[in-house]
Each structure stands twice: as structure tokens, then as C-alpha cells.
Design an enzyme around this catalytic site. Structure first.
Site, mmCIF file in Angstrom:
data_model
loop_
_atom_site.group_PDB
_atom_site.id
_atom_site.type_symbol
_atom_site.label_atom_id
_atom_site.label_comp_id
_atom_site.label_asym_id
_atom_site.label_seq_id
_atom_site.Cartn_x
_atom_site.Cartn_y
_atom_site.Cartn_z
ATOM 1 N N GLU A 87 14.981 -14.879 -1.578
ATOM 2 C CA GLU A 87 15.510 -15.933 -0.711
ATOM 3 C C GLU A 87 14.635 -17.173 -0.731
ATOM 4 O OE1 GLU A 87 15.713 -14.302 3.180
ATOM 5 O OE2 GLU A 87 17.313 -12.865 2.701
ATOM 6 N N ASP B 155 0.831 -1.195 0.000
ATOM 7 C CA ASP B 155 0.000 0.000 0.000
ATOM 8 C C ASP B 155 0.874 1.258 0.000
ATOM 9 O OD1 ASP B 155 -2.738 1.131 0.344
ATOM 10 O OD2 ASP B 155 -1.880 1.910 2.199
#
Length: 539
Positions: free
Chosen positions: A269, A220
Site C-alpha cells: 500500500e 522474529d
């Protein structure tokens, strides 16, 4: 933070979806309050979403984005978060999230969680500690606390929701004369992203949701985070509410890109890598910078989402977005509706003509290269609703007279009598926002078996889109936009597929080719006004 321990298996590459699934995905935005209520309290919840996952899968989409369900006082319907790593009891529990993730993955659906990093809730423990600690404390460095100019606010910045962007911490205190910054409501203090402790805090938030099984996050106000050094007065104070675009000091500051490089490293990752999607409400050339190869994967094409029904503007904005993509390598991400925008049926003119245009716009987007985001109810062609003033709950309305409630009306699921149309467990329950009389005709039940409905138009377009992609249609091919004096807008994809939209007042001949999908029931080589089609170009 709540313990991230989960019994949900971590997401893996879903059958039929490539590792870079997001490049061509159609993602369905779920606004939990208004999707489906399983408890009978008139507010949608996570169990309601779970119950309706087969419906979402039936649309042919590849994923869902769920707007905030984290713990919150609900001043801004969940965008004021008091605990980023827990679920608000209004919507359910973390166990419900686990079940939703598992069931969505079993249906081949990815799940994006909404994160709000620009601001928190005044009930967030770190903000409460900052208020209690007093001026000059390290706790206050987590947010933007500042001394005023005498009895006036620290600067002239305006809130998105109207009025000053500053609020006194303790108006009656003779000792604490500081103010705190809130670019949205006073219940939403802005984080201080120049403090490394804030950066570390949100690293943990990301990992919490990634390790829980979320396939990605929607960010957001992704361009907000950093404010100009020293926070000087804005050179122009807006007289109307226009988001954050009028004040260059509160958005698009260069350090924000370091945050997204850091987040991209975290996302990478994981296997498969997690998706980062930004709400970047900037002009195309600026927004595209957020999707450079080491930053966000996607940013919403807001310049497109704000369009009305104007052929010159569609072609111009499409060309701008294509130019920005070629310069920065960003993947296009198309949308015409979301929970903050006026519904396209209404924005494009209302009534039957607005309906035709909304159908055409939806079909056109699905024919463009890249990802598409649909907002719940768009597949039903729901219009904007003019809600009585006493029934409005949006804080933006309270402070500015501009509201978003009309785009957030609960979905009508059934055609039967009553005031809830299957949204909640009983028709005697009043939904949190009123469903208009007559919406049974727009319901999922009423459209499901109607071959000419907007719902089934979407399903048909989705089937054709999937087939084209499975047959090797490139995900990121270049495009050329043009419009003709008769109101015809055409987007030519370099591989031979074109999207045509008749935006004038008279029928127009289609360019030579083979039609694949059209938004009306026509069969000839003519497009009626306010319709769209995909076609393979001749030759």
C-alpha cells in the site's frame, strides 16, 4: 497503542537506489544495547546509533536493521515486548526514532525495525487483562491458555530456553488452574494467531511503523506464529536445545502464509513499498515458500548461516538454496553472523586461522547474487567471548546452560586504555557486558587507517560490489556450486563472475580468469588456505 503521528517525512526512493533496492542490498544489523552508549549508563541507545550513522554509511551498506528497542521489561534483551508502538526509555524516545530515521535517510540508508509477533511480554496490557479476566474469557483467547492434565502441563512441548513450554498462570490459586504457552522464556507468552483479534492487532503495529517512516520490518520467529490444531503432544521431545526445529507442531503451520499475504498487501500500500524480511529457521525448501511472490520479500538463509568451515557442506547447502530459489522464485539473502550465532572467527576455528576464514567468508558472501546481512562487529572480525558465568544475562543461559552473550559484547570504538574503548561516554563506566582486555587492537580506530584491516577489506569489497552492480551485474542470476578434492569451493554466476574459497590445507590454483577482490594480499593466481576471491572467468 501510542499515537503514530510523526514529523518525519515518509521514506521515498533514495538517490541511487532502485525501487527493488532490497534485492542487492547489504544491510548492517545493529544490536542497540551493544552498539554505542550516549548516556553513560553502560547500555547502548538510539542516540548512540545516530551519532555513529556516518560510520555505518562509510561501510558502503544500503541499510540497517535495528533489533528491538520497543518498550520491554528486558528479560530477553528486548524480545519480550510490552508495547509494540513505543520506545523503551532504556533506549530513548519516539522522537529519537524520528531523528534516527531522518538522519539515516539523509545518508542514503534504509531502516528496518524488528517486530516480534510470536510472543509478547507478561507485562503487555493484553496479557495482564487476560490473566485478570480468568478462564474461559475472551481476553484469554488472545494467547494460549489451557487446562492441564491433572497437575501436569497441557502437553509435552519444550521451551527453546529449556524446560516445559508451559507455565501456571496462578500456581497458588484454587480456582485458576490454567497454564499459558511460552515457546521461549516464561516471561514471553505466545500470541494465539487463530484469533482474528490478534491478526488485526498486528495490522495496526505494521502500519504504525510504516507510517512513522520505517522502510521495512524484520520478523522474529516468522515461521512460529501458528501451533498445530488441538496442540497434541510432540512425537519427539528433544534432549538438547535446538531452537524450534525438533517439534513440527509449533512451527511452519500452513495458516502462517495467509498472514504474510495479508502483510504483503499492507506493505504494498505504501510508496515505495515496505520490505518484509523473515527469520525463517527452516530447511531451504521449506523456508523458500515464505518468499513466494505474494508473501515476504526475503528470508534469511539459515542453513547457510549455521555452517562451519567445510567445503562439501558449503557447496551442498549453496546448491540446496539455489534449487529452492528456482522452485519458488525467492530472492537469496545471505548471512554468516547475527546476535544469536557464535561469531565466525570462533566458529571457524579461532585464532589466526579463524580470523582468515572469517575474512574469507565475509568476502565470499559479498560476491554472491542477492542481499547480504552483516552483523555489527563482523567488519572488525570480532571473536566470540567466553563470559564468566556470573556476568551472563541471557535467559537462554539461565534455563539451558547455552548462551548468546558472547556474540553481543559491546563494540570497541577506540584503542585507548580503559574498559569501554569508546563504547560509552567515559572509560570509567562499565558496559552491560564486559569488553575483553586487548579489544582496543580490534577497535574501529585501530583498523580505520590500516589498509590491511578487516574493516578496510569490507570497504574495498563493498566498493567493488557497488561498481559491478552499477555496471549491470544481474541481481538474481542463477548460480552453480561445486567443490573439488583439494578443498576449493566455487560458486559460478551465470554472467561470468565466480567466487572461490580455499577451504583445504594447501594452496590451490585459481581457475583461469581476472581477480577482482581477494581476502588476502596475494597477487598471483594461487589461493592460500582459508582465503577467498572473486574473479571473472576466462572465456
Amino acid at each position: 497503542m501510542t499515537d503514530a503521528t510523526s514529523t518525519v517525512p515518509l521514506p521515498s526512493d533514495l538517490p541511487g537506489q532502485p525501487a527493488d533496492w532490497w534485492r542487492t542490498a547489504v544491510i548492517y544489523e545493529v544490536y542497540p544495547r551493544s552498539f554505542a552508549d550516549s548516556t553513560g549508563n553502560g547500555v547502548g541507545d538510539l542516540q548512540g546509533i545516530r551519532n555513529r550513522l556516518p560510520y555505518i554509511a562509510s561501510l558502503g551498506v544500503q541499510g540497517i536493521w535495528i533489533t528491538p528497542f520497543q518498550r520491554s521489561p528486558q528479560v530477553d534483551q528486548g524480545y519480550d515486548i510490552s508495547d509494540y508502538c513505543d520506545v523503551d526509555p532504556l533506549f530513548g524516545t519516539l522522537a529519537d526514532v524520528d531523528s534516527l530515521l531522518a538522519e539515516a535517510h539523509a545518508l542514503g540508508l534504509r531502516v528496518l525495525v524488528d517486530i516480534v509477533p510470536n510472543h509478547a511480554s507478561v507485562e503487555h496490557p493484553l496479557f495482564l487483562r487476560a490473566v485478570a479476566a480468568g478462564p474461559g474469557s475472551p481476553e484469554r483467547e488472545m494467547f494460549h491458555f489451557a487446562d492441564g492434565n491433572g497437575d501436569a502441563a497441557p502437553n509435552n512441548w519444550i521451551s527453546v530456553f529449556g524446560g516445559p513450554a508451559w507455565h501456571r498462570v496462578a500456581p497458588d490459586s484454587p480456582d485458576d488452574r490454567q497454564w499459558y504457552l511460552h515457546l521461549f522464556s516464561p516471561a514471553q507468552p505466545d500470541w494465539n494467531w487463530r484469533n482474528p483479534a490478534v491478526v488485526d492487532y498486528f495490522d495496526d503495529v505494521l502500519r504504525f511503523w510504516f507510517e512513522r517512516g520505517a522502510d521495512g520490518i524484520r520478523i522474529d520467529v516468522a515461521h512460529g506464529l501458528f501451533k498445530a490444531e488441538g496442540m497434541p503432544d510432540s512425537p519427539a521431545v528433544p534432549t538438547v536445545i535446538d531452537g524450534l526445529r525438533s517439534n513440527p507442531l509449533v512451527t511452519d503451520q500452513e495458516p502462517v502464509h495467509d498472514v504474510y499475504r495479508r502483510w504483503r498487501t499492507i506493505a504494498d500500500e505504501y510508496s515505495p513499498e515496505r520490505l518484509l524480511v523473515g527469520e525463517v529457521n527452516l530447511e531451504p525448501d521449506r523456508a523458500a515458500r515464505y518468499t513466494r511472490p505474494d508473501e515476504l520479500h526475503q528470508a534469511f538463509a539459515f542453513a547457510f548461516a549455521r555452517l562451519g568451515w567445510n567445503p562439501a557442506e558449503w557447496a551442498a547447502v549453496g546448491s540446496e538454496l539455489e534449487k529452492a530459489r528456482r522452485e519458488h522464485g525467492s530472492a537469496p539473502s545471505w548471512a554468516l553472523e547475527n546476535h544469536d550465532l557464535v561469531r565466525t572467527v570462533t566458529r571457524f576455528g579461532g585464532g589466526e586461522r579463524g580470523l582468515r576464514r572469517a575474512r574469507a567468508g565475509m568476502v565470499a558472501l559479498l560476491g554472491l547474487p542477492g542481499a547480504v546481512y552483516l552483523y555489527q562487529g563482523q567488519e572488525l572480525a570480532l571473536p566470540e567471548v567466553d563470559i564468566d558465568q556470573h556476568q551472563r544475562v541471557d535467559p537462554m543461559w539461565v534455563h539451558s546452560g547455552i548462551g548468546r552473550d558472547g556474540a553481543r559484547i559491546p563494540l570497541p570504538w577506540t584503542a585507548g586504555p580503559g574498559n569501554a574503548h569508546g563504547f560509552t561516554t567515559g572509560d570509567d563506566v562499565t558496559p552491560w557486558l564486559p569488553i575483553p582486555d586487548g579489544w582496543g587492537a580490534l577497535s574501529v580506530e585501530n583498523q580505520d587507517d590500516n589498509p590491511d584491516s578487516t574493516l578496510n577489506l569490507l570497504r574495498k569489497a563493498m566498493r567493488e560490489r557497488t561498481t559491478l552492480l552499477e555496471n549491470g551485474l544481474p541481481a538474481d542470476e542463477r548460480v552453480t556450486w561445486r567443490h573439488e578434492p583439494n578443498g576449493l569451493v566455487v560458486c559460478d554466476r551465470e554472467g561470468g563472475l565466480s567466487v572461490a574459497i580455499a577451504m583445504g590445507d594447501e594452496p590451490v590454483p585459481l581457475p583461469a580468469g581476472t581477480v577482482i577482490v581477494r581476502s588476502d594480499d596475494g597477487t598471483d593466481a594461487t589461493l592460500q588456505p582459508d582465503t577467498a576471491a572473486w574473479f571473472w572467468r576466462a572465456g
